[in-house]
Write a protein that holds these residues in place. Sequence first.
Motif, PDB file in Angstrom:
ATOM      1  N   UNK A 275       0.850  -1.184   0.000  1.00 22.36           N
ATOM      2  CA  UNK A 275       0.000   0.000   0.000  1.00 22.36           C
ATOM      3  C   UNK A 275       0.888   1.236   0.000  1.00 22.36           C
ATOM      4  N   UNK A 276       0.568   2.181  -0.876  1.00 22.26           N
ATOM      5  CA  UNK A 276       1.353   3.406  -0.947  1.00 22.26           C
ATOM      6  C   UNK A 276       1.114   4.272   0.290  1.00 22.26           C
ATOM      7  N   UNK A 277       2.182   4.891   0.748  1.00 22.19           N
ATOM      8  CA  UNK A 277       2.115   5.772   1.914  1.00 22.19           C
ATOM      9  C   UNK A 277       2.235   7.209   1.422  1.00 22.19           C
ATOM     10  N   UNK A 278       1.139   7.944   1.483  1.00 26.41           N
ATOM     11  CA  UNK A 278       1.135   9.310   0.969  1.00 26.41           C
ATOM     12  C   UNK A 278       1.797  10.284   1.932  1.00 26.41           C
ATOM     13  N   UNK A 279       1.707  10.023   3.236  1.00 27.56           N
ATOM     14  CA  UNK A 279       2.313  10.903   4.234  1.00 27.56           C
ATOM     15  C   UNK A 279       3.242  10.075   5.112  1.00 27.56           C
ATOM     16  N   UNK A 280       4.484   9.831   4.669  1.00 28.61           N
ATOM     17  CA  UNK A 280       5.394   8.973   5.445  1.00 28.61           C
ATOM     18  C   UNK A 280       5.711   9.526   6.824  1.00 28.61           C
ATOM     19  N   UNK A 286       3.922   7.672  14.109  1.00 29.59           N
ATOM     20  CA  UNK A 286       2.663   7.258  14.720  1.00 29.59           C
ATOM     21  C   UNK A 286       2.878   6.541  16.049  1.00 29.59           C
ATOM     22  N   UNK A 287       3.976   5.812  16.181  1.00 36.34           N
ATOM     23  CA  UNK A 287       4.250   5.068  17.422  1.00 36.34           C
ATOM     24  C   UNK A 287       5.415   5.692  18.187  1.00 36.34           C
ATOM     25  N   UNK A 288       5.563   7.001  18.094  1.00 37.06           N
ATOM     26  CA  UNK A 288       6.705   7.662  18.724  1.00 37.06           C
ATOM     27  C   UNK A 288       6.623   7.572  20.242  1.00 37.06           C
ATOM     28  N   UNK A 308       9.824  13.291   8.366  1.00 39.37           N
ATOM     29  CA  UNK A 308      10.171  13.372   9.783  1.00 39.37           C
ATOM     30  C   UNK A 308      10.244  11.961  10.355  1.00 39.37           C
ATOM     31  N   UNK A 309      11.348  11.642  10.984  1.00 36.38           N
ATOM     32  CA  UNK A 309      11.542  10.322  11.582  1.00 36.38           C
ATOM     33  C   UNK A 309      12.102  10.496  12.990  1.00 36.38           C
ATOM     34  N   UNK A 310      11.918   9.450  13.786  1.00 33.64           N
ATOM     35  CA  UNK A 310      12.426   9.464  15.157  1.00 33.64           C
ATOM     36  C   UNK A 310      13.778   8.761  15.216  1.00 33.64           C
ATOM     37  N   UNK A 311      14.754   9.435  15.805  1.00 31.21           N
ATOM     38  CA  UNK A 311      16.069   8.855  16.034  1.00 31.21           C
ATOM     39  C   UNK A 311      16.169   8.471  17.505  1.00 31.21           C
ATOM     40  N   UNK A 312      16.502   7.215  17.755  1.00 28.63           N
ATOM     41  CA  UNK A 312      16.577   6.696  19.115  1.00 28.63           C
ATOM     42  C   UNK A 312      18.027   6.391  19.474  1.00 28.63           C
ATOM     43  N   UNK A 313      18.398   6.713  20.700  1.00 31.76           N
ATOM     44  CA  UNK A 313      19.755   6.452  21.184  1.00 31.76           C
ATOM     45  C   UNK A 313      19.679   5.854  22.581  1.00 31.76           C
ATOM     46  N   UNK A 314      20.652   4.990  22.858  1.00 32.43           N
ATOM     47  CA  UNK A 314      20.779   4.404  24.191  1.00 32.43           C
ATOM     48  C   UNK A 314      22.248   4.430  24.578  1.00 32.43           C
ATOM     49  N   UNK A 315      22.544   5.125  25.664  1.00 30.96           N
ATOM     50  CA  UNK A 315      23.897   5.202  26.219  1.00 30.96           C
ATOM     51  C   UNK A 315      23.864   4.528  27.576  1.00 30.96           C
ATOM     52  N   UNK A 316      24.560   3.406  27.702  1.00 26.83           N
ATOM     53  CA  UNK A 316      24.515   2.602  28.921  1.00 26.83           C
ATOM     54  C   UNK A 316      25.926   2.290  29.386  1.00 26.83           C
ATOM     55  N   UNK A 317      26.156   2.228  30.704  1.00 31.27           N
ATOM     56  CA  UNK A 317      27.491   1.874  31.195  1.00 31.27           C
ATOM     57  C   UNK A 317      27.920   0.502  30.685  1.00 31.27           C
ATOM     58  N   UNK A 318      29.195   0.387  30.350  1.00 29.17           N
ATOM     59  CA  UNK A 318      29.727  -0.845  29.778  1.00 29.17           C
ATOM     60  C   UNK A 318      30.743  -1.483  30.714  1.00 29.17           C
ATOM     61  N   UNK A 319      30.718  -2.811  30.770  1.00 32.64           N
ATOM     62  CA  UNK A 319      31.703  -3.573  31.534  1.00 32.64           C
ATOM     63  C   UNK A 319      32.795  -4.136  30.640  1.00 32.64           C
ATOM     64  N   UNK A 320      32.726  -3.821  29.347  1.00 38.91           N
ATOM     65  CA  UNK A 320      33.687  -4.329  28.391  1.00 38.91           C
ATOM     66  C   UNK A 320      34.897  -3.416  28.296  1.00 38.91           C
ATOM     67  N   UNK A 321      36.027  -3.991  27.940  1.00 43.44           N
ATOM     68  CA  UNK A 321      37.221  -3.166  27.746  1.00 43.44           C
ATOM     69  C   UNK A 321      37.074  -2.219  26.578  1.00 43.44           C
ATOM     70  N   UNK A 322      36.393  -2.675  25.531  1.00 48.49           N
ATOM     71  CA  UNK A 322      36.084  -1.835  24.374  1.00 48.49           C
ATOM     72  C   UNK A 322      34.574  -1.702  24.278  1.00 48.49           C
ATOM     73  N   UNK A 361      11.357   2.876  12.355  1.00 48.22           N
ATOM     74  CA  UNK A 361      10.538   2.696  11.164  1.00 48.22           C
ATOM     75  C   UNK A 361      11.201   1.962  10.029  1.00 48.22           C
ATOM     76  N   UNK A 362      12.504   1.658  10.136  1.00 51.40           N
ATOM     77  CA  UNK A 362      13.180   0.933   9.076  1.00 51.40           C
ATOM     78  C   UNK A 362      13.751   1.807   7.988  1.00 51.40           C
ATOM     79  N   UNK A 363      13.672   3.126   8.111  1.00 50.05           N
ATOM     80  CA  UNK A 363      14.243   4.022   7.114  1.00 50.05           C
ATOM     81  C   UNK A 363      15.743   4.127   7.305  1.00 50.05           C
ATOM     82  N   UNK A 364      16.482   4.231   6.198  1.00 48.38           N
ATOM     83  CA  UNK A 364      17.932   4.395   6.263  1.00 48.38           C
ATOM     84  C   UNK A 364      18.269   5.831   5.893  1.00 48.38           C
ATOM     85  N   UNK A 365      19.010   6.507   6.778  1.00 45.68           N
ATOM     86  CA  UNK A 365      19.374   7.900   6.576  1.00 45.68           C
ATOM     87  C   UNK A 365      20.796   8.007   6.047  1.00 45.68           C
TER      88      UNK A 365
END
Length: 460
Positions: A275-280, A286-288, A308-322, A361-365
């Motif tokens: 189905x074509x999406x007229x207003x991406x 919609x599920x922001x 317009x798309x939502x960019x999500x980020x997660x910054x979490x403490x790491x126990x890894x050396x890298x 949403x699966x869009x590649x920027x």
Amino acid sequence: MAKASRAFVCQACGAVSNKWAGKCPSCGEWNSIIEEAVAPSAGPSLIAIKGGKGRLSPFETLAAETADAPRLPTGMAELDRVLGGGLVPASAVLVGGDPGIGKSTLLLQAAASLAQKGPRVVYLSGEEATAQVRMRAARLGLQQAPVALGTETKLANIIATLSSAPPPSLIIIDSVQTLWTEGLDAAPGTISQLRACSSALVSYAKGSGSTLVLVGHVTKDGQIAGPKVIEHMVDTVLYFEGQSGHQFRILRAVKNRFGATDEIGVFEMRFEGLKEVENPSALFLSDRDRGVPGTAVFAGMEGTRPILVEIQALVAPSLLGTPRRAVVGSDPNRLSMLIAVLEARCGVRFAGHDVFLNVAGGLRLNEPAADLAAAAALLSSFVGRPVPDDSVYFGEVSLTGAVRVVSHMDQRLKEAAKLGFVRAVVPASLAPDRQIADIALMPVSQLDELVAWFGMSSAE
């Protein structure tokens, strides 16, 4: 007749060598070299000297008037947008995409839509039986469309069948990797077969005025198999993209002799077809997730269309050396650069944290203007403070920490205002001379100003 010789041909790049090797010396691909038969031929200079059968070629001036290429609309607005307004007669189009992404569904819907308007359409499937294609057409509700369906893979039979009747307006070959010609001692899908079959079909399309659409498989790297061999022959190359688990599909033009190469078409995969999406923008948002740290809305441009798309980020403490750095839907090198700028210019330390970035949403920027929105999402997750729900972000971040100018600012702001956003964080150099009703501009000249908005000092 000259005896055919043997050569070793790379199936990834088409390089020819006189001995087998595990790794192609040209492209570096492993286990891609296959022995094929190569028929020797006389050089073009020798033919021209001995034959003497050439004819004079007329020349024209650059000032000669040329009419615009005629268009044949398919009836699918998103497909016509990517093609530049519709199908061009006597042109060749190559459509690539991952297995199961919906290439056959898209082309069957386009073929049925065009055939119902009157033009003759031929659909040749080399991978599926006619019963399978009919089952898909029945599921899509297209079984009454007057599409001529065939399952031939031998090139000579295809050309003979097409030449026995008036040229069709549209010819769809699904897929080109299944075609073969008996003149070559090589398996279907090899470079030799791809080159010969594609060249013959493109020549037929150019001579008859038909539009040729070839479906091509992609390699594990996302490139069309035998990419440069086929892509140089055709006029338009389209990639059908999407992520498993997402219902959205993106049709992107990477080559187009009759239109722009930065247009995209957005589709939604459903049981009854695409189905074509007229207003991406409205669909992607919609599920922001509202009021959650680590999210920011980016006002981007895809060709002439603001999205317009939502960019999500997660910054979490790491126990890894890298610490880990993972990106979905964007360039990982861009994230590395952005983290380096935040650390070197703004004093935000990510050394002991895992960083994850995702485009919802699966869009590649591929646009550098997403830097400011990605930085806002990273800082929001880092401090655990959500960004305002009514704000959008766009701007390119340089290595000095400056927020640089981006294009199409008015279109981005109008799209944001239409969707209810009231504030936009933009590069400072663009803010003074522009004003869009119902949306306030918040200029940023340096990235450390954005860091200060989150209550962080340069020492953190």
